[in-house]
Design a protein around this motif. Structure first.
Motif, short mmCIF file in Angstrom:
data_model
loop_
_atom_site.label_atom_id
_atom_site.label_comp_id
_atom_site.label_asym_id
_atom_site.label_seq_id
_atom_site.Cartn_x
_atom_site.Cartn_y
_atom_site.Cartn_z
N VAL A 128 0.75 -1.08 -0.03
CA VAL A 128 -0.11 0.01 0.00
C VAL A 128 0.89 1.29 -0.08
N ALA A 129 1.80 1.25 0.77
CA ALA A 129 2.75 2.41 1.05
C ALA A 129 3.40 2.54 -0.39
N ASP A 130 3.88 1.69 -1.05
CA ASP A 130 4.46 1.64 -2.62
C ASP A 130 3.61 2.24 -3.50
N LEU A 131 2.22 1.53 -3.57
CA LEU A 131 1.20 2.20 -4.51
C LEU A 131 0.82 3.43 -4.18
N LEU A 132 0.75 4.14 -3.04
CA LEU A 132 0.55 5.10 -2.64
C LEU A 132 1.60 6.36 -3.38
N ALA A 133 2.70 5.95 -3.06
CA ALA A 133 3.72 6.74 -3.69
C ALA A 133 3.42 6.88 -5.05
N VAL A 134 2.97 6.12 -6.02
CA VAL A 134 2.81 6.07 -7.26
C VAL A 134 1.64 7.17 -7.52
N THR A 135 0.34 7.03 -6.48
CA THR A 135 -0.55 7.73 -6.82
C THR A 135 -0.49 9.25 -6.45
N GLY A 136 0.46 9.33 -5.52
CA GLY A 136 0.62 10.79 -4.68
C GLY A 136 -0.38 11.27 -3.73
N HIS A 137 -1.58 10.01 -3.63
CA HIS A 137 -2.87 10.73 -2.67
C HIS A 137 -2.60 9.96 -1.25
N PRO A 138 -3.38 10.55 -0.22
CA PRO A 138 -3.07 10.28 1.14
C PRO A 138 -4.15 8.52 1.13
N LEU A 139 -3.89 7.92 2.29
CA LEU A 139 -4.49 6.68 2.32
C LEU A 139 -5.91 6.89 2.79
N ASP A 140 -6.16 7.96 3.40
CA ASP A 140 -7.50 8.00 3.75
C ASP A 140 -8.68 7.79 3.00
N GLY A 141 -8.73 8.41 1.80
CA GLY A 141 -9.68 8.40 0.92
C GLY A 141 -10.01 6.77 0.43
N TYR A 142 -8.77 6.10 0.28
CA TYR A 142 -8.98 4.74 -0.08
C TYR A 142 -9.27 3.82 0.92
N LEU A 143 -9.15 4.16 2.27
CA LEU A 143 -9.60 3.44 3.18
C LEU A 143 -11.21 3.48 3.26
N ALA A 144 -11.75 4.82 3.27
CA ALA A 144 -12.97 5.10 3.17
C ALA A 144 -13.74 4.55 2.20
N ALA A 145 -13.00 4.65 0.82
CA ALA A 145 -13.80 3.85 -0.17
C ALA A 145 -13.81 2.24 0.11
N ALA A 146 -12.80 1.65 0.55
CA ALA A 146 -12.63 0.34 0.75
C ALA A 146 -13.92 0.10 1.71
N PHE A 147 -14.00 0.70 2.86
CA PHE A 147 -14.95 0.33 3.90
C PHE A 147 -16.49 0.39 3.11
N THR A 148 -16.60 1.26 2.48
CA THR A 148 -17.76 1.54 1.56
C THR A 148 -18.29 0.48 0.93
#
Length: 157
Positions: A128-148
């Protein structure tokens, strides 16, 4: 942890907090904080499901036209090389299982020794840390989307 997760039940908040801490420690290459966070993450029931959804969302964003074999190899090589500099025990097989699971193509029955939850947590945070470095976005939005997404799937099942 952000207010994004305030409405979540306690187990989900624990997963979100542990994932956030583990990914932050991975990005900072803080071995002590990383071990504490991944231990929490590995002990949290369903953390693998949440992390798998996050990985899938990150892959979909970073590879909108799909993931070819060369793309998988590139993601694995980049993640393993980056992680091996400070986590020499990184296991490419576990990372491959995480990617294949996130993409829905992993068959645990065909694997002689599927990774245990602590190994999944340890490696998922690196991925996840590696892929976030590629997107440049914070983890928060992805976690929220995953839970949804998980909530929506459970409602329809």
């Amino acid at each position: 942890m952000t207010t994004t997760w305030r409405h979540l039940p306690a187990p989900a908040r624990e997963i979100a907090g542990a994932a956030t801490d583990a990914v932050a420690a991975a990005r900072e290459r803080d071995g002590e904080a990383y071990e504490i966070a991944v231990a929490r993450l590995g002990a949290a029931e369903r953390s693998g499901l949440v992390l798998g959804a996050v990985v899938r969302l990150l892959i979909e964003e970073s590879h909108p036209d799909g993931l070819a074999g060369d793309d998988v190899r590139q993601v694995l090589e980049r993640c393993v090389r980056g992680a091996a500099e400070w986590r020499p025990e990184v296991d490419p097989h576990v990372l491959l299982v995480l990617l294949a699971s996130a993409l829905g193509v992993y068959d645990p029955d065909a694997d002689d020794a599927p990774p245990a939850p602590p190994a999944v947590a340890r490696h998922a945070a690196l991925l996840v840390a590696d892929l976030l470095a590629v997107t440049g976005h914070p983890l928060d939005g992805y976690l929220a989307a995953a839970f949804t997404e998980i909530h929506r799937t459970e409602l329809h099942d």
